[in-house]
Scaffold this motif. Structure first.
Motif, short mmCIF file in Angstrom:
data_model
loop_
_atom_site.label_atom_id
_atom_site.label_comp_id
_atom_site.label_asym_id
_atom_site.label_seq_id
_atom_site.Cartn_x
_atom_site.Cartn_y
_atom_site.Cartn_z
N PRO A 254 -12.62 112.18 5.13
CA PRO A 254 -12.33 110.90 5.80
C PRO A 254 -13.32 109.81 5.45
CG PRO A 254 -12.18 112.74 7.33
CD PRO A 254 -12.77 113.29 6.08
N ARG A 255 -12.80 108.61 5.24
CA ARG A 255 -13.65 107.44 5.03
C ARG A 255 -14.11 106.90 6.38
NH1 ARG A 255 -11.60 110.00 0.71
NH2 ARG A 255 -11.71 108.78 -1.21
N SER A 256 -15.02 105.97 6.33
CA SER A 256 -15.53 105.38 7.58
C SER A 256 -14.41 104.66 8.33
CB SER A 256 -16.66 104.40 7.27
OG SER A 256 -16.22 103.37 6.39
N HIS A 257 -14.47 104.73 9.66
CA HIS A 257 -13.42 104.14 10.49
C HIS A 257 -13.46 102.61 10.41
CE1 HIS A 257 -10.46 103.96 13.66
NE2 HIS A 257 -11.24 103.15 14.36
N THR A 258 -12.31 102.01 10.19
CA THR A 258 -12.23 100.55 10.08
C THR A 258 -11.47 99.91 11.23
OG1 THR A 258 -10.14 100.57 8.82
CG2 THR A 258 -12.20 100.76 7.56
N GLY A 259 -10.60 100.67 11.89
CA GLY A 259 -9.80 100.13 12.98
C GLY A 259 -8.61 99.30 12.52
N LYS A 260 -8.42 99.16 11.20
CA LYS A 260 -7.29 98.39 10.69
C LYS A 260 -5.98 99.14 10.95
CE LYS A 260 -9.67 94.95 9.00
NZ LYS A 260 -9.56 93.59 9.55
N ARG A 261 -4.94 98.37 11.25
CA ARG A 261 -3.64 98.94 11.61
C ARG A 261 -2.70 98.93 10.40
NH1 ARG A 261 -2.72 99.26 17.00
NH2 ARG A 261 -0.48 98.81 16.82
N TYR A 262 -2.18 100.10 10.09
CA TYR A 262 -1.31 100.28 8.92
C TYR A 262 0.10 100.65 9.36
CZ TYR A 262 -5.62 100.71 6.08
OH TYR A 262 -6.83 100.49 5.47
N VAL A 263 1.07 100.15 8.61
CA VAL A 263 2.45 100.59 8.77
C VAL A 263 3.00 100.98 7.40
CG1 VAL A 263 4.81 99.97 9.41
CG2 VAL A 263 2.90 99.17 10.80
N PHE A 264 3.53 102.21 7.31
CA PHE A 264 4.21 102.66 6.10
C PHE A 264 5.71 102.63 6.38
CE2 PHE A 264 1.21 105.07 3.16
CZ PHE A 264 0.08 104.44 3.65
N THR A 265 6.46 101.97 5.50
CA THR A 265 7.90 101.87 5.69
C THR A 265 8.64 102.18 4.40
OG1 THR A 265 9.73 100.41 6.31
CG2 THR A 265 7.82 99.37 5.28
N TYR A 266 9.74 102.89 4.54
CA TYR A 266 10.60 103.13 3.38
C TYR A 266 11.29 101.85 2.96
CZ TYR A 266 10.58 108.23 2.83
OH TYR A 266 10.23 109.52 2.55
N ASP A 267 11.82 101.12 3.95
CA ASP A 267 12.78 100.07 3.63
C ASP A 267 12.73 98.88 4.58
OD1 ASP A 267 13.64 101.29 5.90
OD2 ASP A 267 15.53 102.03 5.07
N GLY A 268 11.63 98.73 5.31
CA GLY A 268 11.55 97.65 6.28
C GLY A 268 12.13 98.01 7.63
N GLN A 269 12.76 99.18 7.71
CA GLN A 269 13.35 99.63 8.97
C GLN A 269 12.81 101.00 9.37
OE1 GLN A 269 17.64 99.89 9.02
NE2 GLN A 269 17.71 100.48 11.17
N MET A 270 12.82 101.96 8.43
CA MET A 270 12.28 103.29 8.70
C MET A 270 10.77 103.26 8.53
SD MET A 270 15.03 105.17 9.27
CE MET A 270 14.48 106.86 9.05
N VAL A 271 10.04 103.66 9.58
CA VAL A 271 8.57 103.67 9.51
C VAL A 271 8.05 105.07 9.80
CG1 VAL A 271 8.42 101.24 10.16
CG2 VAL A 271 8.27 103.01 11.92
N ALA A 272 6.84 105.34 9.31
CA ALA A 272 6.24 106.66 9.44
C ALA A 272 5.34 106.72 10.66
CB ALA A 272 5.44 107.00 8.19
N GLY A 273 5.69 107.60 11.59
CA GLY A 273 4.88 107.80 12.79
C GLY A 273 3.91 108.94 12.62
N LYS A 274 3.56 109.60 13.72
CA LYS A 274 2.62 110.71 13.65
C LYS A 274 3.28 111.93 13.04
CE LYS A 274 3.50 111.83 18.52
NZ LYS A 274 2.90 111.91 19.87
N ASN A 275 2.42 112.88 12.62
CA ASN A 275 2.88 114.11 11.97
C ASN A 275 3.68 113.82 10.70
OD1 ASN A 275 1.70 115.85 13.90
ND2 ASN A 275 3.42 115.50 15.29
N THR A 276 3.21 112.86 9.94
CA THR A 276 3.76 112.55 8.62
C THR A 276 2.61 112.48 7.63
OG1 THR A 276 3.58 110.15 8.93
CG2 THR A 276 5.66 111.18 9.59
N VAL A 277 2.94 112.55 6.34
CA VAL A 277 1.90 112.39 5.32
C VAL A 277 1.27 111.01 5.41
CG1 VAL A 277 1.51 112.20 2.84
CG2 VAL A 277 2.85 114.10 3.74
#
Length: 268
Positions: free
Chosen positions: A148-171
């Motif tokens: 793990p890198r140092s904690h930054t607190g930045k908020r990330y969103v991973f999306t397939y297509d602008g609608q489907m997003v990756a929540g917990k228990n995902t890569v």
């Protein structure tokens, strides 16, 4: 040299050759994460079949068995493999059981989507291809690079297509955590669709889109950033909207340490 010694040496060479021949497998690989490991271990000569995302030039000789998301038994069995290797990415998930029922040894070397399982999977592949020391070294190196890198607190969103997003228990969730960030969609389980108005509540500092979905989100990052729900985000305002391949963003492989470092750098 005495004839008896010559005979003894010849016998040893023959035995070594026989062991080597017995160790060689006829491998079909179902997923690109596993084929990359095989290539890194320089064992690709044992591969006779591959999924269509396993595109390393050294695997060009191997028969294409189709898409890892929609595998069928017939083209795999037709190649008469002695071993089939893949990961959790292979679908349908029961493909391993189907192959074993056809008397074809099939092994899911990485059945879960986390870094510990993938590291163990590298070692397991090495065992099956006769490259155990090299695989252990590769696994150790990969694990060290995934710390793990140092904690930054930045908020990330991973999306397939602008609608489907990756929540917990995902890569994606794992990659974000290792990069020192926060998964803004961690109230969801798995990959789920969200309404457009929900984007504003996520407040992302960084947005990652699967690059094959650019046509779906308007054809370009700039067009996507102009959506009202995206334009108000820090990600859009600070040009932290980017694309990655689906493999980079939604699966663990040997390239994942570089992805983690890239994500961490985006927090600056």
């Amino acid at each position: 040299m005495k004839p008896s010694i010559k005979i003894l040496l010849s016998g040893i060479v023959l035995a070594m050759t026989t062991v080597s021949a017995q160790a060689a497998e006829r491998i079909v690989v179902l997923t690109s994460d596993v084929s990359d490991i095989i290539v890194a271990l320089k064992a690709e000569k044992q591969v006779i079949g591959r999924d269509n995302l396993s595109k390393a030039p050294s695997l060009a000789h191997a028969k294409n068995i189709g898409m890892f998301r929609n595998l069928t038994v017939e083209p795999i069995v037709a190649l008469k493999p002695t071993l089939v290797l893949g990961s959790w990415m292979a679908n349908p998930t029961h493909i391993y059981d189907q192959l074993n029922r056809h008397q074809v040894k099939a092994v899911n070397v990485s059945p879960q989507q986390n870094e510990q399982t993938f590291a163990k999977g590298i070692v397991l592949v090495g065992k099956y291809v006769g490259k155990q020391p090299q695989a252990q070294a590769l696994s150790n190196q990969w694990s060290a690079q995934m710390k793990p890198r140092s904690h930054t607190g930045k908020r990330y969103v991973f999306t397939y297509d602008g609608q489907m997003v990756a929540g917990k228990n995902t890569v994606a969730d794992t990659l974000i955590r290792l990069a020192g960030g926060v998964n803004a969609a961690n109230q969801l389980e798995g990959i789920r669709p969200i309404a457009r108005e929900t984007w504003a509540t996520l407040k992302p500092d960084v947005i990652v889109i699967a690059n094959h979905s650019l046509p779906v989100v308007g054809g370009s990052i700039e067009t996507f950033k102009q959506r009202p729900e995206i334009a108000v985000s820090a990600a859009a305002k600070h040009n932290k909207v980017l694309t990655m391949t689906a493999n980079e963003a939604f699966s663990l492989d040997l390239n994942s340490p570089k992805v983690v470092e890239k994500l961490h750098a985006l927090a600056r």
